[in-house]
Design a protein around this motif. Structure first.
Motif, short mmCIF file in Angstrom:
data_model
loop_
_atom_site.label_atom_id
_atom_site.label_comp_id
_atom_site.label_asym_id
_atom_site.label_seq_id
_atom_site.Cartn_x
_atom_site.Cartn_y
_atom_site.Cartn_z
N UNK A 68 0.84 -1.21 0.00
CA UNK A 68 0.00 0.00 0.00
C UNK A 68 0.87 1.25 0.00
N UNK A 69 1.92 1.24 0.80
CA UNK A 69 2.82 2.41 0.84
C UNK A 69 3.51 2.62 -0.50
N UNK A 70 3.97 1.53 -1.12
CA UNK A 70 4.63 1.65 -2.44
C UNK A 70 3.66 2.18 -3.49
N UNK A 71 2.38 1.78 -3.38
CA UNK A 71 1.37 2.24 -4.34
C UNK A 71 0.93 3.67 -4.06
N UNK A 72 1.29 4.20 -2.90
CA UNK A 72 0.84 5.53 -2.52
C UNK A 72 -0.61 5.53 -2.08
N UNK A 130 -9.99 12.82 -19.27
CA UNK A 130 -10.04 14.12 -18.61
C UNK A 130 -9.07 14.23 -17.44
N UNK A 131 -9.00 13.17 -16.62
CA UNK A 131 -8.27 13.25 -15.35
C UNK A 131 -7.00 12.41 -15.28
N UNK A 132 -6.72 11.66 -16.33
CA UNK A 132 -5.51 10.85 -16.35
C UNK A 132 -5.77 9.39 -16.05
N UNK A 133 -4.82 8.57 -16.45
CA UNK A 133 -4.93 7.11 -16.26
C UNK A 133 -5.06 6.78 -14.78
N UNK A 134 -5.96 5.86 -14.48
CA UNK A 134 -6.16 5.40 -13.10
C UNK A 134 -6.95 6.36 -12.24
N UNK A 135 -7.63 7.32 -12.84
CA UNK A 135 -8.37 8.32 -12.05
C UNK A 135 -9.45 7.70 -11.18
N UNK A 136 -10.00 6.56 -11.59
CA UNK A 136 -11.05 5.92 -10.80
C UNK A 136 -10.53 4.86 -9.83
N UNK A 137 -9.22 4.74 -9.75
CA UNK A 137 -8.63 3.68 -8.93
C UNK A 137 -8.90 3.85 -7.45
N UNK A 138 -9.24 5.05 -7.01
CA UNK A 138 -9.59 5.25 -5.62
C UNK A 138 -8.41 5.44 -4.69
N UNK A 139 -7.21 5.51 -5.21
CA UNK A 139 -6.02 5.72 -4.38
C UNK A 139 -5.76 7.21 -4.24
N UNK A 140 -6.52 7.85 -3.37
CA UNK A 140 -6.35 9.29 -3.17
C UNK A 140 -5.13 9.54 -2.33
N UNK A 141 -4.15 10.17 -2.91
CA UNK A 141 -2.88 10.39 -2.22
C UNK A 141 -2.90 11.66 -1.36
N UNK A 142 -3.97 12.42 -1.44
CA UNK A 142 -3.99 13.69 -0.73
C UNK A 142 -4.61 13.63 0.65
N UNK A 143 -5.18 12.50 1.06
CA UNK A 143 -5.84 12.47 2.34
C UNK A 143 -4.92 12.19 3.52
N UNK A 144 -3.81 11.50 3.28
CA UNK A 144 -2.83 11.29 4.35
C UNK A 144 -3.34 10.41 5.47
#
Length: 184
Positions: A20-24, A99-113
Motif C-alpha cells: 500500500x505504501x509503495x502504491x501511494x 479528462x483526469x488521467x490514467x487510473x483516475x477511478x482507482x480510488x487511491x487518493x494520495x492527498x488524504x494522508x
C-alpha cells in the motif's frame, strides 16, 4: 486477534502495508493482502498458490487486479449489471481517464494522508482478516496462518475473489491444496 497470527500471517499483513505504501494508497486493501501473499515463499499459502496459480500465470492475475482497479473496483458482475441498465463502464472509464488521467477511478487518493502515522485498513481488508479468524476456528486450528488469509480472500467475494477464481484459486481448491501431501 493479531496475537493469534503466525509469523507467516504477520508477514503477510506487514507486506500488505508495504504494498500500500509503495502504491501511494491511503488504505490497505484486499488487493494488497493478495499481493503480499504472492510475495511469500515456503509457507502453506505460498505452496497452495504455487500449485494452483503457477508463477507464469501470476502476471495475468496481477493484471486482472489492476484492470478492476481502473474500473473503480467493479467486478465483472457489477459491470454486466450496469451494462444491462445501458451503462457502458468501459466508456465511462475512458472518458474519466481522458479528462483526469490514467487510473483516475482507482480510488487511491494520495492527498488524504494518515492522521495516525499508521496505514489503515479498508473495511474489506478488515473483513478478510476477521474471516481468517473464523476460518481458523472452523478448521479447529489454534493459530491464524497465511493459508487462513488466502482462504478468507477466496470467500469474501468481489474483484479479488473473482480474479483468484479465474486463475483456479477457489476456497475448495485452496483447502484441498493446504490439506494435501504437498502442503508445508
Amino acid at each position: 486477534m493479531f496475537e493469534r497470527f503466525t509469523k507467516a500471517a504477520r508477514a503477510v499483513v506487514k507486506g500488505a502495508v508495504d504494498h500500500a505504501e509503495r502504491d501511494g494508497a491511503t488504505v490497505v486493501t484486499k488487493d494488497h493482502l493478495l499481493l503480499a501473499l504472492l510475495d511469500r515463499e515456503d509457507t502453506r499459502a505460498s505452496a497452495a498458490l504455487r500449485s494452483l496459480c503457477p508463477p507464469e500465470r501470476r502476471p495475468s492475475l496481477i493484471a486482472a487486479l489492476a484492470d478492476a482497479r481502473r474500473r473503480a473496483g467493479l467486478s465483472r458482475a457489477d459491470t454486466k449489471a450496469l451494462a444491462d441498465l445501458g451503462i457502458d463502464v468501459g466508456a465511462i472509464v475512458a472518458r474519466v481517464e481522458e479528462t483526469h488521467g490514467a487510473g483516475a477511478l482507482a480510488g487511491d487518493r494520495k492527498d488524504s494522508g494518515w492522521w495516525s502515522g499508521r496505514q489503515s485498513f479498508s473495511r474489506e481488508a478488515k473483513t478478510v482478516l476477521e474471516k481468517s479468524l473464523r476460518v481458523a476456528l472452523a478448521r479447529k486450528d489454534r493459530e491464524i496462518g497465511d493459508e487462513h488469509i488466502l482462504l478468507a480472500l477466496t470467500m469474501t467475494g468481489g474483484v479479488v475473489a473473482e480474479a483468484l477464481a479465474d486463475h483456479g484459486v477457489t476456497y475448495a481448491s485452496v483447502e484441498a491444496a493446504v490439506a494435501g501431501p504437498t502442503a508445508l
